[in-house]
Motif scaffolding. Structure first.
Motif, PDB file in Angstrom:
ATOM      1  N   TYR A 206      71.946  31.076  60.671  1.00 35.21           N
ATOM      2  CA  TYR A 206      72.227  31.691  61.975  1.00 35.21           C
ATOM      3  C   TYR A 206      73.555  32.438  61.933  1.00 35.21           C
ATOM      4  O   TYR A 206      73.646  33.595  62.376  1.00 35.21           O
ATOM      5  N   PHE A 207      74.593  31.815  61.390  1.00 34.77           N
ATOM      6  CA  PHE A 207      75.899  32.455  61.315  1.00 34.77           C
ATOM      7  C   PHE A 207      75.869  33.673  60.388  1.00 34.77           C
ATOM      8  O   PHE A 207      76.484  34.698  60.672  1.00 34.77           O
ATOM      9  N   ILE A 208      75.127  33.550  59.295  1.00 32.05           N
ATOM     10  CA  ILE A 208      74.999  34.689  58.368  1.00 32.05           C
ATOM     11  C   ILE A 208      74.271  35.841  59.052  1.00 32.05           C
ATOM     12  O   ILE A 208      74.624  37.014  58.873  1.00 32.05           O
ATOM     13  N   LEU A 209      73.259  35.503  59.848  1.00 30.00           N
ATOM     14  CA  LEU A 209      72.515  36.536  60.581  1.00 30.00           C
ATOM     15  C   LEU A 209      73.405  37.232  61.604  1.00 30.00           C
ATOM     16  O   LEU A 209      73.317  38.453  61.775  1.00 30.00           O
ATOM     17  N   VAL A 210      74.264  36.474  62.281  1.00 32.17           N
ATOM     18  CA  VAL A 210      75.201  37.072  63.240  1.00 32.17           C
ATOM     19  C   VAL A 210      76.115  38.068  62.525  1.00 32.17           C
ATOM     20  O   VAL A 210      76.307  39.200  63.000  1.00 32.17           O
ATOM     21  N   ILE A 211      76.663  37.648  61.395  1.00 27.72           N
ATOM     22  CA  ILE A 211      77.565  38.524  60.636  1.00 27.72           C
ATOM     23  C   ILE A 211      76.830  39.760  60.128  1.00 27.72           C
ATOM     24  O   ILE A 211      77.305  40.894  60.260  1.00 27.72           O
ATOM     25  N   GLY A 212      75.644  39.545  59.533  1.00 27.05           N
ATOM     26  CA  GLY A 212      74.878  40.670  58.985  1.00 27.05           C
ATOM     27  C   GLY A 212      74.490  41.678  60.050  1.00 27.05           C
ATOM     28  O   GLY A 212      74.616  42.889  59.848  1.00 27.05           O
ATOM     29  N   SER A 213      74.020  41.193  61.190  1.00 21.00           N
ATOM     30  CA  SER A 213      73.627  42.101  62.269  1.00 21.00           C
ATOM     31  C   SER A 213      74.836  42.816  62.851  1.00 21.00           C
ATOM     32  O   SER A 213      74.738  43.974  63.274  1.00 21.00           O
TER      33      SER A 213
END
Length: 239
Positions: A206-213
């Motif tokens: 989830y945190f990686i997705l926030v950063i990537g997006s």
């Protein structure tokens, strides 16, 4: 200001990481990851976008003011100073550094600062005016129309981008609130859930997705490519 905002955002997600996984180390890692990405990758793109936007506004104001002033003052030098009345910041520093030049040279030099396509047309019109004379308002009428249209269109794009930014932040903010609600709403099952490898992996994803997006959204909103701030810092230190 940007650094402070990004640090607060990183801190919020660091706390969120701690709350979701009940692990101080993971919370610190999440904070450090967000801080590094926001400051080293996203911040340079945001700054570049802000600089280009500011210079676009300054170019519009300068060209319009110069032409209008020239039509009444009939002096390139006087029109130049009139167009610069009230300028501050980087634009003032640039114009102060070329104060000893003649009006034509100053305008030519500012082409390095004002990088709007229509500024070159403005220079061409001014050269014609200097060489052949005439009514500057008649000569530059098509240019003024184009300048106004460009500024109008770009301002509309900026409003759309700001609305998209608000929606983007709202959606991710809402997702964080939902996770916190689930965390405390399922407090009876949390101890068992927090020990699940799958739960830990999904939370980190989830945190990686926030950063990537966030990176992807910033690239699309600003039109900038990724720039590694640490490289610039390293070069400066080497010098």
């Amino acid at each position: 200001m940007i650094i402070a905002i990004f640090t607060v955002v990183s801190l919020i997600y660091g706390v969120l990481g701690y709350l979701l996984l009940n692990n101080v180390i993971i919370g610190v890692v999440v904070f450090a990851m967000f801080e590094a990405i926001l400051l080293l990758l996203i911040r340079p793109m945001v700054i570049e976008y802000m600089v280009k936007t500011r210079r676009r506004h300054e170019c519009y104001q300068f060209v319009y003011s110069f032409i209008v002033s020239l039509s009444s003052l009939n002096s390139g030098e006087a029109a130049y100073f009139s167009a610069l009345e009230g300028v501050t910041g980087e634009e003032k520093d640039i114009t102060d550094s070329i104060a000893q030049y003649e009006a034509k040279e100053k305008l030519e030099y500012l082409a390095n600062y004002f990088q709007q396509d229509y500024y070159k047309m403005f220079l061409s019109i001014y050269r014609i005016y200097e060489e052949q004379g005439g009514d500057i308002l008649d000569l530059s009428s098509p240019l003024l129309t184009e300048v106004a249209e460009v500024e109008k269109v770009e301002n509309q794009k900026d409003k759309v981008k700001m609305n998209n930014l608000i929606q983007f932040l709202s959606l991710w903010g809402l997702s964080a609130l939902i996770l916190v609600s689930i965390r405390f709403g399922l407090s009876m099952f949390y101890q068992e859930l927090s020990n699940s490898v799958l739960y830990i992996i999904l939370t980190l994803l989830y945190f990686i997705l926030v950063i990537g997006s966030s990176i992807f959204f910033t690239m699309n909103m600003t039109g900038e490519k990724l720039k590694f701030e640490w490289r610039k810092m390293h070069v400066k230190k080497s010098k």
